[in-house]
Write an enzyme that holds these catalytic residues in place. Structure first.
Site, PDB file in Angstrom:
ATOM      1  N   LYS A 163      16.043  45.585  39.424  1.00  0.00           N
ATOM      2  CA  LYS A 163      16.545  46.950  39.177  1.00  0.00           C
ATOM      3  C   LYS A 163      17.110  47.541  40.464  1.00  0.00           C
ATOM      4  O   LYS A 163      18.215  48.086  40.489  1.00  0.00           O
ATOM      5  CB  LYS A 163      15.422  47.846  38.656  1.00  0.00           C
ATOM      6  CG  LYS A 163      15.764  49.334  38.659  1.00  0.00           C
ATOM      7  CD  LYS A 163      14.622  50.177  38.144  1.00  0.00           C
ATOM      8  CE  LYS A 163      13.549  50.461  39.145  1.00  0.00           C
ATOM      9  NZ  LYS A 163      13.870  51.539  40.092  1.00  0.00           N
ATOM     10  N   ASN A 164      16.355  47.416  41.560  1.00  0.00           N
ATOM     11  CA  ASN A 164      16.739  48.093  42.804  1.00  0.00           C
ATOM     12  C   ASN A 164      17.846  47.390  43.576  1.00  0.00           C
ATOM     13  O   ASN A 164      18.293  47.882  44.607  1.00  0.00           O
ATOM     14  CB  ASN A 164      15.511  48.317  43.685  1.00  0.00           C
ATOM     15  CG  ASN A 164      14.601  49.357  43.068  1.00  0.00           C
ATOM     16  OD1 ASN A 164      14.990  50.063  42.133  1.00  0.00           O
ATOM     17  ND2 ASN A 164      13.388  49.458  43.576  1.00  0.00           N
TER      18      ASN A 164
ATOM     19  N   CYS B  53      10.419  64.193  42.783  1.00  0.00           N
ATOM     20  CA  CYS B  53       9.900  63.329  41.707  1.00  0.00           C
ATOM     21  C   CYS B  53       8.402  63.221  41.865  1.00  0.00           C
ATOM     22  O   CYS B  53       7.844  63.689  42.860  1.00  0.00           O
ATOM     23  CB  CYS B  53      10.631  62.001  41.692  1.00  0.00           C
ATOM     24  SG  CYS B  53       9.809  60.658  42.515  1.00  0.00           S
TER      25      CYS B  53
ATOM     26  N   ARG C  91      11.277  63.513  48.301  1.00  0.00           N
ATOM     27  CA  ARG C  91      12.390  62.560  48.390  1.00  0.00           C
ATOM     28  C   ARG C  91      13.743  63.220  48.655  1.00  0.00           C
ATOM     29  O   ARG C  91      14.678  63.085  47.850  1.00  0.00           O
ATOM     30  CB  ARG C  91      12.436  61.677  47.150  1.00  0.00           C
ATOM     31  CG  ARG C  91      11.131  60.933  46.898  1.00  0.00           C
ATOM     32  CD  ARG C  91      11.185  60.029  45.709  1.00  0.00           C
ATOM     33  NE  ARG C  91      12.004  58.848  45.935  1.00  0.00           N
ATOM     34  CZ  ARG C  91      12.177  57.883  45.021  1.00  0.00           C
ATOM     35  NH1 ARG C  91      11.609  58.009  43.830  1.00  0.00           N
ATOM     36  NH2 ARG C  91      12.906  56.827  45.270  1.00  0.00           N
ATOM     37  N   PRO C  92      13.926  63.894  49.774  1.00  0.00           N
ATOM     38  CA  PRO C  92      15.224  64.512  50.088  1.00  0.00           C
ATOM     39  C   PRO C  92      16.290  63.441  50.344  1.00  0.00           C
ATOM     40  O   PRO C  92      15.971  62.264  50.496  1.00  0.00           O
ATOM     41  CB  PRO C  92      14.920  65.295  51.371  1.00  0.00           C
ATOM     42  CG  PRO C  92      13.733  64.616  51.975  1.00  0.00           C
ATOM     43  CD  PRO C  92      12.938  64.046  50.830  1.00  0.00           C
ATOM     44  N   VAL C  93      17.559  63.852  50.382  1.00  0.00           N
ATOM     45  CA  VAL C  93      18.659  62.918  50.681  1.00  0.00           C
ATOM     46  C   VAL C  93      19.433  63.373  51.928  1.00  0.00           C
ATOM     47  O   VAL C  93      20.629  63.100  52.072  1.00  0.00           O
ATOM     48  CB  VAL C  93      19.592  62.771  49.464  1.00  0.00           C
ATOM     49  CG1 VAL C  93      18.877  62.061  48.312  1.00  0.00           C
ATOM     50  CG2 VAL C  93      20.153  64.124  49.013  1.00  0.00           C
ATOM     51  N   ASP C  94      18.725  64.057  52.823  1.00  0.00           N
ATOM     52  CA  ASP C  94      19.390  64.608  54.022  1.00  0.00           C
ATOM     53  C   ASP C  94      20.014  63.514  54.880  1.00  0.00           C
ATOM     54  O   ASP C  94      21.068  63.721  55.492  1.00  0.00           O
ATOM     55  CB  ASP C  94      18.358  65.409  54.846  1.00  0.00           C
ATOM     56  CG  ASP C  94      17.134  64.570  55.198  1.00  0.00           C
ATOM     57  OD1 ASP C  94      16.808  64.440  56.384  1.00  0.00           O
ATOM     58  OD2 ASP C  94      16.540  63.985  54.269  1.00  0.00           O
TER      59      ASP C  94
ATOM     60  N   ASP D  81       6.086  49.836  46.512  1.00  0.00           N
ATOM     61  CA  ASP D  81       6.211  49.659  45.060  1.00  0.00           C
ATOM     62  C   ASP D  81       5.183  48.690  44.489  1.00  0.00           C
ATOM     63  O   ASP D  81       5.160  48.466  43.278  1.00  0.00           O
ATOM     64  CB  ASP D  81       7.630  49.188  44.703  1.00  0.00           C
ATOM     65  CG  ASP D  81       8.681  50.245  44.997  1.00  0.00           C
ATOM     66  OD1 ASP D  81       9.875  49.916  44.997  1.00  0.00           O
ATOM     67  OD2 ASP D  81       8.292  51.404  45.241  1.00  0.00           O
TER      68      ASP D  81
ATOM     69  N   ILE E 142       4.716  55.669  52.964  1.00  0.00           N
ATOM     70  CA  ILE E 142       6.120  55.965  52.639  1.00  0.00           C
ATOM     71  C   ILE E 142       6.263  57.270  51.840  1.00  0.00           C
ATOM     72  O   ILE E 142       7.055  58.129  52.186  1.00  0.00           O
ATOM     73  CB  ILE E 142       6.733  54.805  51.820  1.00  0.00           C
ATOM     74  CG1 ILE E 142       6.526  53.459  52.511  1.00  0.00           C
ATOM     75  CG2 ILE E 142       8.206  55.083  51.522  1.00  0.00           C
ATOM     76  CD1 ILE E 142       7.555  53.084  53.539  1.00  0.00           C
TER      77      ILE E 142
ATOM     78  N   ARG F  54      11.713  52.031  32.291  1.00  0.00           N
ATOM     79  CA  ARG F  54      12.727  52.247  33.318  1.00  0.00           C
ATOM     80  C   ARG F  54      12.852  51.045  34.249  1.00  0.00           C
ATOM     81  O   ARG F  54      13.877  50.846  34.881  1.00  0.00           O
ATOM     82  CB  ARG F  54      12.391  53.493  34.149  1.00  0.00           C
ATOM     83  CG  ARG F  54      12.382  54.794  33.327  1.00  0.00           C
ATOM     84  CD  ARG F  54      12.282  55.977  34.222  1.00  0.00           C
ATOM     85  NE  ARG F  54      13.234  55.819  35.319  1.00  0.00           N
ATOM     86  CZ  ARG F  54      13.016  56.350  36.526  1.00  0.00           C
ATOM     87  NH1 ARG F  54      11.905  57.014  36.763  1.00  0.00           N
ATOM     88  NH2 ARG F  54      13.895  56.179  37.488  1.00  0.00           N
TER      89      ARG F  54
END
Ligand code: EPZ
Length: 416
Positions: free
Chosen positions: A22-23, A116, A121-124, A304, A326, A396
């Site tokens: 998936k990833n 989530c 989980r920012p995307v800065d 994970d 993490i 998912r």
């Protein structure tokens, strides 16, 4: 809402085939946005997240065709470089369209993913990197709006190791003017699989798999055919299910190459693991020995797999320390495992698990993808029946889970 019913107490035995990752598939499908030519991907897993991403690409103007595990994307026309909130909120990896769209179209409007279950989980870092490459970025009304006539190569340093951050910036840099260097880059195998696909499309990338990746931008990329790598987290999950049930299994279409740190820990727990060219065999002892883990970026132990190891330690002999470094909120499964009789104590980002002789079946709730995998493993071990609610989380990331578990001798069925 679907539930999963598991009759526990059966040791797993037999063979199952591992699906594509998936990833790896998620960023690689987004790479199709970088070229006007058709690209074909094989070994693409049939998962809800993949379905969501294909819909997202389709509404941008990409022609999508699918035949079993093969997907062909034709992004010769992108007439709507937008990722709407309605789609992004269901799957935060949609952020992976940002880099390719800015690089290809010079503009993109992508909804911020939001938080989530496992963390903020920012995307800065994604945004900071694009700004360093010359993009003008505004975050307004919940959207990232990025614009630039053409990106320019730059030296990028991410404050922390970020997998999708590295992937987004690496894709963006492929069409930039000049050379980009990503320092402190993620070394995950999925990053390498993406780099290999981009190189097959004509990109000039070196150093993928190390913490310094160099990308020399080109004018355009071409089409290709690329096979998605095996899913190492699915691999690790089935190995843990066999280990916890005292089973003996063979997993095909995968290899230990991607799961070294996981296999090491399973061998420390008493399992016998043998590696074949394109398969893995595991033979478990009657009862595992507790093993402590500390999650960290690749090649260290993957976050994970943390929940699955909490489940196997719940029935192992001894006590284990589990440290999650993490994500700040990735112990939601602990309280559900306690409902099955596990002895787990949490203190900040550390959990101490004292193994118990037996777990008892009960009704539990899945909170995120890997948490639900840990509940499946615990349910396979527990006495009696376990019912897992909200299994849409599982769909998912695990292809045909019931079928594969049944092939390994488990009694599992979906309640609709
Ligand atoms: C990827 O998420 C995976 N998802 C996750 O798998 C995996 O848990 C994670 O990497 C770590 O291995 C996909 O590949 C689609 P990160 P990603 O950016 O890229 C912080 C699963 O179960 N950070 O490496 O989103 C962040 O909050 C999923 O399949 C920032 O602060 O993770 C986290 O604490 C779950 N700012 C840390 O870095 C940023 O801009 C690592 O996150 C980016 C990240």
């Amino acid at each position: 809402m679907d539930k999963l019913l598991i009759e526990g107490g059966r040791r797993l035995a037999g063979e199952a085939a591992i699906s594509g990752a998936k990833n790896a598939a998620l960023p690689i499908l987004c790479a199709a946005l970088l070229t006007r030519e058709p690209v074909t991907f094989t070994n693409v897993p049939q998962l809800n997240d993949i379905g969501t991403l294909l819909k997202l690409l389709g509404q941008m103007g990409v022609k999508v065709s699918r035949d079993g595990d093969a997907v062909t994307l034709d992004a010769s026309v992108i007439d709507n470089p937008v990722a709407p909130y309605e789609m992004v909120k269901t799957m935060r990896a949609s952020i992976l369209v940002l880099g390719p769209l800015v690089a290809r179209c010079g503009e993109a409007r992508v909804s911020l993913p939001g938080g989530c279950a496992i963390g903020a989980r920012p995307v800065d870092q994604h945004i900071k990197g694009l700004q360093a490459m010359g993009a003008e970025v505004q975050v307004e009304h919940g959207y990232v709006h990025a614009m630039v006539p053409r990106l320019t190569g730059a030296r990028l340093f991410t404050d922390m190791v970020t997998v999708t951050g590295t992937e987004n910036l690496m894709m963006a840099a492929c069409l930039a003017n000049g050379e980009t260097v990503i320092e402190n880059a993620a070394r995950e195998p999925e990053v390498v699989d993406l780099a290999n696909c981009l190189i097959a499309m004509g990109a000039r990338i070196s150093g993928a798999g190390t913490d310094v990746i160099r990308i020399r931008g080109v004018e355009s990329l071409s089409g290709t055919t690329h096979r998605i790598m095996p899913d190492r987290i699915e691999t690790g999950t089935y190995l843990c299910a066999a280990a916890a049930t005292g089973g003996e299994i063979r997993l095909t279409r995968t290899s230990t190459a991607y799961v070294d740190s996981v296999v090491d820990k399973l061998m420390d727990a008493g399992c016998d693991v043998t590696s074949e060219r394109d398969a893995i065999r595991l033979k478990a002892p009657a009862r595992l020995t507790s093993v402590s883990i500390r999650t960290s970026p690749y090649p260290a132990f993957p976050t994970d797999m943390q929940a699955q190891f909490m489940a196997i330690n719940a029935v192992a002999n001894g006590a284990a320390m589990i440290r999650e470094t993490i994500f700040e909120n990735r112990f939601m499964h602990a309280v559900e495992l306690q409902r099955l009789g596990a002895d787990i104590r949490i203190d900040g980002n550390t959990a101490v698990v004292h193994g118990v002789e037996r777990l008892q079946g009960a009704t539990v709730m899945a909170t995120d993808l890997r948490a639900s995998a840990s509940l499946v493993i615990a349910g396979l071990v527990a006495d009696g029946e376990t019912v897992i609610e909200r299994i849409y989380h599982l769909d998912r990331g695990y292809e045909r889970l019931e079928e594969k578990l049944a092939a390994l001798g488990a009694r599992v069925r979906r309640l609709t």
